[in-house]
Design a protein around this motif. Structure first.
Motif, PDB file in Angstrom:
ATOM      1  N   LEU A  10       0.828  -1.197   0.000  1.00 10.47           N
ATOM      2  CA  LEU A  10       0.000   0.000   0.000  1.00 10.47           C
ATOM      3  C   LEU A  10       0.871   1.259   0.000  1.00 10.47           C
ATOM      4  O   LEU A  10       0.609   2.200  -0.759  1.00 10.47           O
ATOM      5  CB  LEU A  10      -0.931   0.001   1.224  1.00 10.47           C
ATOM      6  CG  LEU A  10      -1.770   1.270   1.426  1.00 10.47           C
ATOM      7  CD1 LEU A  10      -2.772   1.457   0.280  1.00 10.47           C
ATOM      8  CD2 LEU A  10      -2.495   1.220   2.774  1.00 10.47           C
ATOM      9  N   CYS A  11       1.912   1.261   0.809  1.00 10.90           N
ATOM     10  CA  CYS A  11       2.807   2.421   0.871  1.00 10.90           C
ATOM     11  C   CYS A  11       3.447   2.700  -0.490  1.00 10.90           C
ATOM     12  O   CYS A  11       3.537   3.860  -0.912  1.00 10.90           O
ATOM     13  CB  CYS A  11       3.879   2.221   1.933  1.00 10.90           C
ATOM     14  SG  CYS A  11       3.260   2.336   3.620  1.00 10.90           S
ATOM     15  N   GLU A  12       3.873   1.658  -1.165  1.00  9.44           N
ATOM     16  CA  GLU A  12       4.466   1.828  -2.505  1.00  9.44           C
ATOM     17  C   GLU A  12       3.466   2.450  -3.467  1.00  9.44           C
ATOM     18  O   GLU A  12       3.803   3.360  -4.233  1.00  9.44           O
ATOM     19  CB  GLU A  12       4.956   0.485  -3.041  1.00  9.44           C
ATOM     20  CG  GLU A  12       6.170  -0.063  -2.333  1.00  9.44           C
ATOM     21  CD  GLU A  12       6.530  -1.480  -2.774  1.00  9.44           C
ATOM     22  OE1 GLU A  12       6.036  -1.947  -3.837  1.00  9.44           O
ATOM     23  OE2 GLU A  12       7.306  -2.132  -2.048  1.00  9.44           O
ATOM     24  N   LYS A  13       2.231   1.957  -3.443  1.00 10.86           N
ATOM     25  CA  LYS A  13       1.192   2.482  -4.339  1.00 10.86           C
ATOM     26  C   LYS A  13       0.879   3.945  -4.027  1.00 10.86           C
ATOM     27  O   LYS A  13       0.708   4.762  -4.936  1.00 10.86           O
ATOM     28  CB  LYS A  13      -0.080   1.648  -4.227  1.00 10.86           C
ATOM     29  CG  LYS A  13       0.033   0.264  -4.822  1.00 10.86           C
ATOM     30  CD  LYS A  13      -1.251  -0.519  -4.618  1.00 10.86           C
ATOM     31  CE  LYS A  13      -1.185  -1.910  -5.176  1.00 10.86           C
ATOM     32  NZ  LYS A  13      -2.420  -2.673  -4.942  1.00 10.86           N
ATOM     33  N   VAL A  14       0.793   4.272  -2.746  1.00 14.56           N
ATOM     34  CA  VAL A  14       0.469   5.649  -2.349  1.00 14.56           C
ATOM     35  C   VAL A  14       1.609   6.592  -2.725  1.00 14.56           C
ATOM     36  O   VAL A  14       1.373   7.683  -3.243  1.00 14.56           O
ATOM     37  CB  VAL A  14       0.159   5.732  -0.837  1.00 14.56           C
ATOM     38  CG1 VAL A  14       0.050   7.176  -0.383  1.00 14.56           C
ATOM     39  CG2 VAL A  14      -1.127   4.979  -0.520  1.00 14.56           C
ATOM     40  N   LYS A  15       2.841   6.180  -2.476  1.00 13.97           N
ATOM     41  CA  LYS A  15       3.988   7.033  -2.812  1.00 13.97           C
ATOM     42  C   LYS A  15       4.082   7.267  -4.319  1.00 13.97           C
ATOM     43  O   LYS A  15       4.485   8.336  -4.765  1.00 13.97           O
ATOM     44  CB  LYS A  15       5.283   6.430  -2.267  1.00 13.97           C
ATOM     45  CG  LYS A  15       5.387   6.550  -0.747  1.00 13.97           C
ATOM     46  CD  LYS A  15       6.655   5.889  -0.228  1.00 13.97           C
ATOM     47  CE  LYS A  15       6.709   5.853   1.270  1.00 13.97           C
ATOM     48  NZ  LYS A  15       6.979   7.105   1.932  1.00 13.97           N
ATOM     49  N   GLU A  43       0.546   6.431   8.869  1.00 16.96           N
ATOM     50  CA  GLU A  43       0.340   7.862   9.079  1.00 16.96           C
ATOM     51  C   GLU A  43       0.294   8.543   7.719  1.00 16.96           C
ATOM     52  O   GLU A  43       1.171   8.339   6.877  1.00 16.96           O
ATOM     53  CB  GLU A  43       1.470   8.460   9.915  1.00 16.96           C
ATOM     54  CG  GLU A  43       1.291   9.942  10.166  1.00 16.96           C
ATOM     55  CD  GLU A  43       2.345  10.532  11.081  1.00 16.96           C
ATOM     56  OE1 GLU A  43       2.324  11.766  11.246  1.00 16.96           O
ATOM     57  OE2 GLU A  43       3.181   9.788  11.621  1.00 16.96           O
ATOM     58  N   LEU A  44      -0.747   9.331   7.514  1.00 16.48           N
ATOM     59  CA  LEU A  44      -0.893  10.106   6.288  1.00 16.48           C
ATOM     60  C   LEU A  44      -0.666  11.563   6.657  1.00 16.48           C
ATOM     61  O   LEU A  44      -1.346  12.110   7.529  1.00 16.48           O
ATOM     62  CB  LEU A  44      -2.293   9.914   5.707  1.00 16.48           C
ATOM     63  CG  LEU A  44      -2.719   8.470   5.455  1.00 16.48           C
ATOM     64  CD1 LEU A  44      -4.160   8.405   4.979  1.00 16.48           C
ATOM     65  CD2 LEU A  44      -1.798   7.800   4.456  1.00 16.48           C
ATOM     66  N   SER A  45       0.312  12.186   5.994  1.00 12.38           N
ATOM     67  CA  SER A  45       0.643  13.568   6.314  1.00 12.38           C
ATOM     68  C   SER A  45       1.341  14.222   5.128  1.00 12.38           C
ATOM     69  O   SER A  45       2.278  13.646   4.565  1.00 12.38           O
ATOM     70  CB  SER A  45       1.556  13.611   7.539  1.00 12.38           C
ATOM     71  OG  SER A  45       1.879  14.929   7.876  1.00 12.38           O
ATOM     72  N   ASN A  46       0.883  15.403   4.759  1.00 10.16           N
ATOM     73  CA  ASN A  46       1.498  16.172   3.679  1.00 10.16           C
ATOM     74  C   ASN A  46       1.641  15.373   2.387  1.00 10.16           C
ATOM     75  O   ASN A  46       2.654  15.429   1.712  1.00 10.16           O
ATOM     76  CB  ASN A  46       2.879  16.708   4.101  1.00 10.16           C
ATOM     77  CG  ASN A  46       2.792  17.649   5.266  1.00 10.16           C
ATOM     78  OD1 ASN A  46       1.905  18.498   5.334  1.00 10.16           O
ATOM     79  ND2 ASN A  46       3.705  17.517   6.214  1.00 10.16           N
ATOM     80  N   GLY A  47       0.622  14.575   2.058  1.00 10.37           N
ATOM     81  CA  GLY A  47       0.643  13.796   0.822  1.00 10.37           C
ATOM     82  C   GLY A  47       1.616  12.630   0.855  1.00 10.37           C
ATOM     83  O   GLY A  47       2.002  12.116  -0.188  1.00 10.37           O
ATOM     84  N   ASP A  48       2.019  12.220   2.053  1.00 15.39           N
ATOM     85  CA  ASP A  48       2.959  11.109   2.189  1.00 15.39           C
ATOM     86  C   ASP A  48       2.381  10.077   3.155  1.00 15.39           C
ATOM     87  O   ASP A  48       1.484  10.380   3.943  1.00 15.39           O
ATOM     88  CB  ASP A  48       4.303  11.616   2.722  1.00 15.39           C
ATOM     89  CG  ASP A  48       5.418  10.591   2.576  1.00 15.39           C
ATOM     90  OD1 ASP A  48       5.285   9.654   1.752  1.00 15.39           O
ATOM     91  OD2 ASP A  48       6.431  10.716   3.291  1.00 15.39           O
ATOM     92  N   ILE A  49       2.878   8.864   3.083  1.00 16.01           N
ATOM     93  CA  ILE A  49       2.444   7.788   3.966  1.00 16.01           C
ATOM     94  C   ILE A  49       3.670   7.166   4.620  1.00 16.01           C
ATOM     95  O   ILE A  49       4.699   6.994   3.970  1.00 16.01           O
ATOM     96  CB  ILE A  49       1.636   6.722   3.185  1.00 16.01           C
ATOM     97  CG1 ILE A  49       1.070   5.658   4.129  1.00 16.01           C
ATOM     98  CG2 ILE A  49       2.446   6.123   2.065  1.00 16.01           C
ATOM     99  CD1 ILE A  49       0.084   4.698   3.477  1.00 16.01           C
ATOM    100  N   THR A  50       3.548   6.882   5.900  1.00 20.77           N
ATOM    101  CA  THR A  50       4.596   6.136   6.594  1.00 20.77           C
ATOM    102  C   THR A  50       3.941   4.955   7.291  1.00 20.77           C
ATOM    103  O   THR A  50       2.785   5.033   7.708  1.00 20.77           O
ATOM    104  CB  THR A  50       5.355   7.001   7.619  1.00 20.77           C
ATOM    105  OG1 THR A  50       4.426   7.586   8.526  1.00 20.77           O
ATOM    106  CG2 THR A  50       6.154   8.094   6.942  1.00 20.77           C
TER     107      THR A  50
END
Length: 109
Positions: A10-15, A43-50
């Motif tokens: 999911l993180c890869e897709k979001v990034k 965590e979703l913040s400033n158009g990024d995901i961690t």
């Protein structure tokens, strides 16, 4: 695929395509039971995901469910509202963020 691998995917897709999370500022904690039992956080913040494992102090929304149901949710094969009504999914904190999560996940399938 394991829960950890699902979150990493999911993180890869979001990034690669952050437009669907623009403006979202929140921390989701998943308390997962079953095969991949544990606590997982995105965590979703400033158009990024961690992504990380382990509890955080003050998540915006905590979702409790089995690893099997989490994977179904991430693949669009579990309706969160129905799962909530049937007791398969529990939410603590901001319930509207939980509802928004399902819609956001569908955009990354």
């Amino acid at each position: 695929m394991s829960v950890k691998e699902e979150f990493q995917n999911l993180c890869e897709k979001v990034k690669a395509n952050p437009e669907h999370i623009e403006g979202m500022e929140c921390v989701y904690q998943f308390d997962v039971s079953g095969e991949d039992e544990g606590t997982y956080v995105i965590e979703l913040s400033n158009g990024d995901i961690t992504y990380k494992e382990g509890e955080v102090e003050d998540p915006s929304c905590t979702i409790q469910l089995s690893s099997k149901n989490l994977i179904k949710l991430m693949h669009g094969k579990l309706n969160a509202t129905t799962a909530f009504m049937m007791g398969k999914l529990k939410v603590k904190g901001n319930i509207s963020l939980a509802m928004k999560l399902e819609a956001t996940l569908k955009k990354y399938q």
